[in-house]
Design an enzyme around this catalytic site. Sequence first.
Site, mmCIF file in Angstrom:
data_model
loop_
_atom_site.group_PDB
_atom_site.id
_atom_site.type_symbol
_atom_site.label_atom_id
_atom_site.label_comp_id
_atom_site.label_asym_id
_atom_site.label_seq_id
_atom_site.Cartn_x
_atom_site.Cartn_y
_atom_site.Cartn_z
ATOM 1 N N PHE A 81 -20.578 -6.235 -27.289
ATOM 2 C CA PHE A 81 -21.354 -5.098 -27.768
ATOM 3 C C PHE A 81 -20.838 -4.536 -29.101
ATOM 4 C CE2 PHE A 81 -18.213 -3.459 -24.663
ATOM 5 C CZ PHE A 81 -17.522 -2.545 -25.450
ATOM 6 N N LYS A 134 -21.883 11.722 -31.381
ATOM 7 C CA LYS A 134 -22.428 10.486 -31.945
ATOM 8 C C LYS A 134 -23.817 10.716 -32.553
ATOM 9 C CE LYS A 134 -19.773 7.418 -28.866
ATOM 10 N NZ LYS A 134 -19.847 6.238 -27.964
ATOM 11 N N TYR A 192 -13.117 1.330 -33.851
ATOM 12 C CA TYR A 192 -13.344 0.624 -32.581
ATOM 13 C C TYR A 192 -12.702 -0.766 -32.581
ATOM 14 C CZ TYR A 192 -16.542 4.083 -30.507
ATOM 15 O OH TYR A 192 -17.086 5.207 -29.920
ATOM 16 N N GLU A 217 -6.227 8.298 -33.177
ATOM 17 C CA GLU A 217 -7.601 8.631 -33.583
ATOM 18 C C GLU A 217 -7.653 9.931 -34.382
ATOM 19 O OE1 GLU A 217 -9.921 8.497 -29.979
ATOM 20 O OE2 GLU A 217 -9.709 6.322 -29.815
ATOM 21 N N HIS A 249 -17.899 10.570 -27.999
ATOM 22 C CA HIS A 249 -16.672 9.789 -27.817
ATOM 23 C C HIS A 249 -15.539 10.756 -27.517
ATOM 24 C CE1 HIS A 249 -13.110 7.366 -28.570
ATOM 25 N NE2 HIS A 249 -12.680 8.394 -29.286
ATOM 26 N N ASN A 265 -24.656 7.091 -26.289
ATOM 27 C CA ASN A 265 -24.135 7.909 -25.185
ATOM 28 C C ASN A 265 -23.491 9.224 -25.635
ATOM 29 O OD1 ASN A 265 -21.770 6.841 -26.137
ATOM 30 N ND2 ASN A 265 -21.150 5.867 -24.229
HETATM 31 P P1 RTP Z 1 -15.931 6.043 -26.194
HETATM 32 O O1 RTP Z 1 -14.755 5.160 -26.574
HETATM 33 O O2 RTP Z 1 -17.069 5.955 -27.163
HETATM 34 O O3 RTP Z 1 -15.489 7.436 -25.890
HETATM 35 O O4 RTP Z 1 -16.536 5.536 -24.806
HETATM 36 P P2 RTP Z 1 -15.762 5.087 -23.517
HETATM 37 O O5 RTP Z 1 -14.276 5.242 -23.696
HETATM 38 O O6 RTP Z 1 -16.398 5.800 -22.372
HETATM 39 O O7 RTP Z 1 -16.142 3.563 -23.451
HETATM 40 P P3 RTP Z 1 -15.408 2.279 -24.135
HETATM 41 O O8 RTP Z 1 -15.162 1.287 -23.068
HETATM 42 O O9 RTP Z 1 -14.249 2.714 -24.982
HETATM 43 O O10 RTP Z 1 -16.557 1.717 -25.070
HETATM 44 C C1 RTP Z 1 -16.799 2.262 -26.334
HETATM 45 C C2 RTP Z 1 -18.280 2.401 -26.542
HETATM 46 O O11 RTP Z 1 -18.874 1.112 -26.598
HETATM 47 C C3 RTP Z 1 -20.164 1.155 -26.017
HETATM 48 N N1 RTP Z 1 -20.243 0.234 -24.910
HETATM 49 N N2 RTP Z 1 -21.283 -0.507 -24.700
HETATM 50 N N3 RTP Z 1 -23.124 -2.357 -23.641
HETATM 51 C C4 RTP Z 1 -21.947 -2.181 -23.047
HETATM 52 O O12 RTP Z 1 -21.622 -2.777 -22.043
HETATM 53 C C5 RTP Z 1 -21.038 -1.219 -23.604
HETATM 54 N N4 RTP Z 1 -19.851 -0.927 -23.130
HETATM 55 C C6 RTP Z 1 -19.345 0.008 -23.955
HETATM 56 C C7 RTP Z 1 -20.400 2.552 -25.517
HETATM 57 O O13 RTP Z 1 -21.166 3.263 -26.479
HETATM 58 C C8 RTP Z 1 -19.011 3.131 -25.424
HETATM 59 O O14 RTP Z 1 -19.035 4.521 -25.580
HETATM 60 MG MG MG Z 2 -13.235 4.451 -25.349
#
Ligand code: RTP
Ligand code: MG
Length: 142
Positions: free
Chosen positions: A59, A11, A51, A128, A117, A114
């Site tokens: 968010f 990212k 997304y 994806e 991804h 973070n």
């Molecule tokens: P990613 O898809 O980016 O690999 O991350 P992830 O599976 O660990 O998390 P996901 O639930 O899919 O959320 C996608 C991205 O959204 C942002 N996020 N912000 N502020 C918040 O509560 C929040 N929750 C999620 C994060 O950048 C996350 O990587």
């Molecule tokens: Mg995710």
Amino acid sequence: MAQERTLSIIKPDAVAKNAVGDIISRFEKAGLQVVACKMVNLSKDKAEGFYAEHSERPFFNDLVSFMTSGPVVVQVLEGDNAIAKNRELMGATDPKKAEAGTIRADFATSIDANAVHGSDAPESAQREVAYFFSDEEICPRG
Ligand code: RTP
Ligand code: MG
């Protein structure tokens, strides 16, 4: 174990920190091969589409703004159990909760910025990978 492919994105925060090589090195040391790779500036449309599953979440707008704030490195990783292995290397979404030694524990700044991804399931990995790469752009080494 099953050979799998997964989509990884380094990212904008991690690219800005010059951590691309360190992060790719972790994938390679864990036995994952980079079989496709490109650096891109995501358009708002491309980031929103990627997304889309989060479009109703509070968010979402911040996430799209962040993902379009600078270049990202998009890769296809291949290997045994690649989807889960990549998620393990990444660590928890919130770096405060990420295990020591994971990419997010070492390089992420916040739950928004973070660092990486990774696809979370076989169906999302397939979707994806195809969202970013044509078949001709993927170079398995066999
Ligand atoms: P990613 O898809 O980016 O690999 O991350 P992830 O599976 O660990 O998390 P996901 O639930 O899919 O959320 C996608 C991205 O959204 C942002 N996020 N912000 N502020 C918040 O509560 C929040 N929750 C999620 C994060 O950048 C996350 O990587
Ligand atoms: Mg995710």
